[in-house]
Scaffold this motif. Structure first.
Motif, short mmCIF file in Angstrom:
data_model
loop_
_atom_site.label_atom_id
_atom_site.label_comp_id
_atom_site.label_asym_id
_atom_site.label_seq_id
_atom_site.Cartn_x
_atom_site.Cartn_y
_atom_site.Cartn_z
N ALA A 1 0.82 -1.21 0.00
CA ALA A 1 0.00 0.00 0.00
C ALA A 1 0.86 1.26 0.00
O ALA A 1 0.54 2.25 -0.68
CB ALA A 1 -0.92 0.00 1.22
N LEU A 2 1.96 1.25 0.75
CA LEU A 2 2.85 2.41 0.78
C LEU A 2 3.43 2.70 -0.60
O LEU A 2 3.62 3.87 -0.98
CB LEU A 2 3.98 2.18 1.79
CG LEU A 2 3.59 2.23 3.27
CD1 LEU A 2 4.78 1.88 4.15
CD2 LEU A 2 3.04 3.61 3.63
N PHE B 1 1.94 2.16 -3.50
CA PHE B 1 0.90 2.87 -4.26
C PHE B 1 0.65 4.26 -3.68
O PHE B 1 0.29 5.19 -4.41
CB PHE B 1 -0.39 2.05 -4.27
CG PHE B 1 -0.35 0.90 -5.23
CD1 PHE B 1 -0.36 1.13 -6.60
CD2 PHE B 1 -0.27 -0.41 -4.78
CE1 PHE B 1 -0.31 0.07 -7.50
CE2 PHE B 1 -0.22 -1.47 -5.66
CZ PHE B 1 -0.24 -1.24 -7.03
N GLY B 2 0.86 4.39 -2.36
CA GLY B 2 0.74 5.71 -1.75
C GLY B 2 1.75 6.69 -2.34
O GLY B 2 1.45 7.88 -2.53
N ALA C 1 0.30 7.77 -5.59
CA ALA C 1 -0.82 8.69 -5.38
C ALA C 1 -0.32 10.08 -5.03
O ALA C 1 -0.83 11.10 -5.52
CB ALA C 1 -1.72 8.15 -4.26
N ALA D 1 7.90 3.12 -5.58
CA ALA D 1 6.76 2.18 -5.55
C ALA D 1 7.24 0.75 -5.72
O ALA D 1 6.84 -0.14 -4.96
CB ALA D 1 5.76 2.55 -6.64
N HIS E 1 6.91 -2.31 -3.07
CA HIS E 1 6.21 -3.52 -3.52
C HIS E 1 7.09 -4.76 -3.34
O HIS E 1 6.61 -5.83 -2.95
CB HIS E 1 5.83 -3.38 -5.00
CG HIS E 1 4.73 -2.40 -5.23
ND1 HIS E 1 4.21 -2.13 -6.48
CD2 HIS E 1 4.04 -1.60 -4.37
CE1 HIS E 1 3.26 -1.24 -6.37
NE2 HIS E 1 3.14 -0.89 -5.11
N PHE F 1 -4.61 5.23 -7.93
CA PHE F 1 -3.59 4.68 -7.04
C PHE F 1 -4.06 4.65 -5.58
O PHE F 1 -3.60 3.81 -4.80
CB PHE F 1 -2.29 5.46 -7.18
CG PHE F 1 -1.62 5.26 -8.51
CD1 PHE F 1 -1.31 4.00 -8.97
CD2 PHE F 1 -1.32 6.35 -9.33
CE1 PHE F 1 -0.71 3.79 -10.20
CE2 PHE F 1 -0.71 6.16 -10.57
CZ PHE F 1 -0.41 4.88 -11.00
N LEU F 2 -4.98 5.55 -5.22
CA LEU F 2 -5.51 5.53 -3.85
C LEU F 2 -6.32 4.26 -3.58
O LEU F 2 -6.35 3.76 -2.45
CB LEU F 2 -6.36 6.77 -3.59
CG LEU F 2 -5.60 8.05 -3.22
CD1 LEU F 2 -6.55 9.22 -3.10
CD2 LEU F 2 -4.82 7.86 -1.91
N THR G 1 -4.06 1.81 -2.49
CA THR G 1 -3.43 2.19 -1.23
C THR G 1 -4.34 1.83 -0.06
O THR G 1 -3.91 1.21 0.92
CB THR G 1 -3.13 3.71 -1.20
OG1 THR G 1 -2.34 4.06 -2.32
CG2 THR G 1 -2.40 4.10 0.09
N ILE H 1 -3.96 -1.52 2.84
CA ILE H 1 -3.74 -1.07 4.23
C ILE H 1 -4.83 -1.64 5.14
O ILE H 1 -4.55 -2.16 6.22
CB ILE H 1 -3.70 0.47 4.32
CG1 ILE H 1 -2.33 0.99 3.89
CG2 ILE H 1 -3.99 0.94 5.75
CD1 ILE H 1 -2.15 2.48 4.03
#
Length: 702
Positions: free
Chosen positions: A580-581, A583-584, A587, A607, A611, A673-674, A677, A681
């Motif tokens: 998730a980070l 993709f964060g 974002a 990213a 990943h 992307f959110l 994310t 999470i």
């Protein structure tokens, strides 16, 4: 599994490379070339299908939704056919023949895809799916058989083998991607097929090194021994009932029908489930029904076991669910992230930045290739007398790979940037659905500066005509200021352009004639000769996952061996949050970015880093815990369910990745992307929160 006599085992372990039998490194290179081919093709497919039909390197101009539907089905089936292939190898062909059969079929698949027609694309993908079914489950089985009397060395052997997997993925994505984007798609697809064929040949010629390892098993060796639980009690036999078998057939048919129908309905407008129910498309209603039946089947079988075994298998189901959620995000690397790198990342570097990248890229390529070549030399010293043919084929492979690497680096180091100018017209952007001009958020019309091609009559153009300046890069060129050259767009947004050599110019005109469209060829004038230039290929970013795995795998391994080793649910939670980070980062990097503005590549690099960290947390948990938690009589079924979870994750990942453009146009890239994310999470925090109940279900398994 075929039995190995003590004499054969001793002979096999006589020739050693880096402390392991030479045969391990034959498998290392076989897997390396297979992964080279697989990942080399994988990183090209979405890019090729969605690339504009008129341009520097024309593709098929499919929508991202259609391309995602096809790729998702392909990826899904890749994880299902090995279930069948493993059974065939176990009972009929033996592992070694299964590797050869699978590799030959995959080679034919790559060759079919190099033809670049729709018919041969489908044939090629089908062959790759079938071939992978034979190949994928057998390599690790051969290693397991080799080391069955040396369990302490098995972990080291799998580590070496895993490096072969990542080395193949690394070079496959880099080199197939480079040739495809710089020279032409068929070169990338073709290169993948060539090394698949050579890898197969070197494996087959190494047969004398393996003796009877991997041969067709005898009937006696197929007999299943009675298994005992950890407390010494025998596990109760749990045969498949008639209802179980019927449900397996029904759910298999439903799954296959959905996998075929999704791309068929989108691409060919042929729908096997032409109805709606509960506000959902028919195919999704049928899939949900199939999942309910599959859960009923699985839970029904599990509930027939004793309490301890039953609870452990419940834990496997929980892990399988979160595996789907992890791959839903992680496998964006094969779809949306490739398109994001191509269309929205600033990949052009000029001057010192270009020189710096070229040096880094050269080190990134040459150092690992030199190390692997050194291993090849060690292998040849130990085995050339016994398997000369295999060593010669491997040598040819490495001469070829070094040739492509030198070509790539030489081309990039000798590419110059030129500023060119040409005439363009300001055209209002039209919405394809409403056929009306698009409006910006402030209500003003959105314009695009469209180049005027040599096929257009400038006197008939009613729009405003302007002079546009862009920078192009060309290798081994010596253009002068004021020189007239032919260029063409590299993308649908007319943001990047490439020089048309006489050969490319002829191909562009022929392509346009076949399509009945404007050729898109632009007459431009060189206005300034700049400095060094490089355009990083979209596929280059995909190699970062393999690179980061090789760089950080030992660090995570030490973490798992320390007193701070998290439990299995905690590893899953950490892996999902790290995903998730990643993709964060994307974002955040795309927040507030307007159309036409490129995003810094640092966000995509970060990213991939996060990943990979997430993958390194998940990978030690997956299949290893299935083998620990599930009784032998059920393990084939549960492995099948596990691969099904990964298959579902891959399919949904591609379907959602195919929505990149739709979500961007409706909302923004940040919104897309959110989604990836927030969901991981939430899933990560959830599995960490239920850590204790899951550990209780696992009872006695760490």
């Amino acid at each position: 599994m075929s039995a190995i006599s003590d004499t054969q085992h001793s002979e096999f372990f006589k020739s050693k490379v880096l402390g392991h039998p030479a045969g391990l490194f034959v498998l290392f290179f076989t897997e390396m070339w297979e992964r080279f081919s697989f990942y080399g093709m994988r990183v090209l497919l979405i890019n090729f299908l969605t690339m504009a039909a008129i341009g520097y390197n024309p593709g098929w101009e499919w929508t991202t939704e259609n391309a995602g539907a096809l790729f998702g089905t392909y990826a899904m089936l890749l994880y299902i056919t090995p279930i069948i292939g493993g059974v065939i190898a176990d009972k009929f062909t033996g592992y070694r023949w299964a590797v050869v059969i699978g590799a030959v079929i995959m080679t034919l698949g790559h060759a079919a895809m190099a033809v670049e027609t729709e018919f041969w694309l489908y044939i090629g993908l089908a062959l790759l799916v079938i071939g992978t079914g034979f190949f994928k489950p057998t390599m690790t089985s051969i290693i397991s058989e080799m080391y069955k009397d040396l369990p302490k060395k098995k972990d080291g052997a799998y580590t070496i083998f895993y490096m072969g997997v990542n080395a193949g993925a690394f070079f496959g994505m880099m080199l197939c991607g480079y040739l495809a984007e710089r020279v032409g798609w068929s070169w990338g697809f073709g290169l993948a097929g060539v090394f698949m064929l050579l890898g197969t040949l070197q494996f087959w010629l190494a047969k004398p090194l393996f003796g009877k390892i991997g041969d067709v098993p005898s009937k006696e060796e197929q007999n299943v021994k009675q298994e005992v639980e950890s407390d010494g009690e025998p596990v109760k036999y749990n045969p498949f009932t008639s209802i179980d078998k019927i449900l397996i057939v029904i759910t298999s048919i439903i799954g296959l029908a959905y996998a075929i129908n999704d791309p068929l309905s989108k691409i060919a407008d042929i729908n096997l489930f032409p109805f709606e129910m509960f506000g959902m498309e028919g195919q999704y209603v049928v899939v949900l029904f199939g999942l309910v039946l599959f859960l009923y089947l699985t839970l029904g079988r599990i509930n027939r076991y004793a309490t301890v075994v039953r609870n452990r298998m419940y834990a496997v189901i929980v892990f399988a669910f979160f595996t789907v959620l992890f791959f839903l995000g992680f496998e964006q690397g094969a779809t949306s992230l490739v398109l994001f790198a191509r269309d929205y990342i600033d990949r052009e570097l000029i001057g010192n930045a270009a020189i710096t990248f070229n040096i880094v890229n050269a080190l990134l390529t040459i150092v690992p290739l030199a190390i692997i070549t050194y291993v090849l030399v060690l292998l040849a010293k130990q085995t050339f007398a016994k398997i000369p043919g295999s060593n010669i084929v491997l040598a040819i492979c490495f001469v070829g790979i070094w040739g492509v690497v030198i070509y790539m680096l030489n081309r990039d180091f000798n590419t110059t940037a030129y500023e060119v100018e040409f005439q363009a017209q300001k055209v209002a952007v039209i919405d394809e659905e409403t056929n009306e001009p698009k409006l910006a958020k402030n209500g003003e019309l959105i314009f695009m500066e469209t180049p005027i091609s040599v096929d257009q009559d400038i006197s008939q153009i009613e729009n405003d005509i302007i002079t546009k300046k862009v920078v192009i890069g060309e290798a081994f060129s010596d253009f002068k200021e004021g020189q007239e050259i032919n260029i063409i767009t590299k993308d649908a947004n007319f943001a990047k352009f490439g020089y048309l050599t006489p050969e490319r110019l002829e191909a562009a005109k022929k392509n346009a004639e076949n399509l009945g469209r404007d050729s898109g060829v632009i007459q431009a004038k060189v206005t300034q000769v700049k400095n060094h230039w490089v355009e990083i290929t979209a596929s280059w970013f995909s190699i970062l996952n393999s690179f980061f795995i090789i760089a950080f795998a030992s660090l995570f391994s030490k973490w798992w061996e320390s007193k701070y080793n998290p439990s299995a649910p905690q590893k899953y939670g950490i892996g999902l949050i790290l995903l998730a980070l990643g993709f964060g980062m994307l974002a955040f990097g795309t927040f507030g970015v307007e159309d036409g503005v490129k995003v810094s590549m640092i966000w995509l690099i970060l990213a991939y880093l996060f990943h990979t960290f997430g993958e390194l947390c998940i990978s030690p948990v997956g299949l290893s815990y299935v083998s620990k938690l599930v009784p032998a009589r059920m393990i084939a079924f549960m492995f099948g369910m596990w691969y099904l979870a990964i298959a579902i994750g891959n399919k949904f990942a591609a379907v959602l990745g195919g929505q990149l453009e739709n979500i961007r146009e409706e909302y923004s890239l940040t919104t897309f992307f959110l989604i990836f994310t927030v969901v991981p999470i939430a899933a990560g925090l959830l599995i960490i929160a239920v850590n204790k109940p899951i550990k209780k279900l696992m009872k006695g398994v760490d």
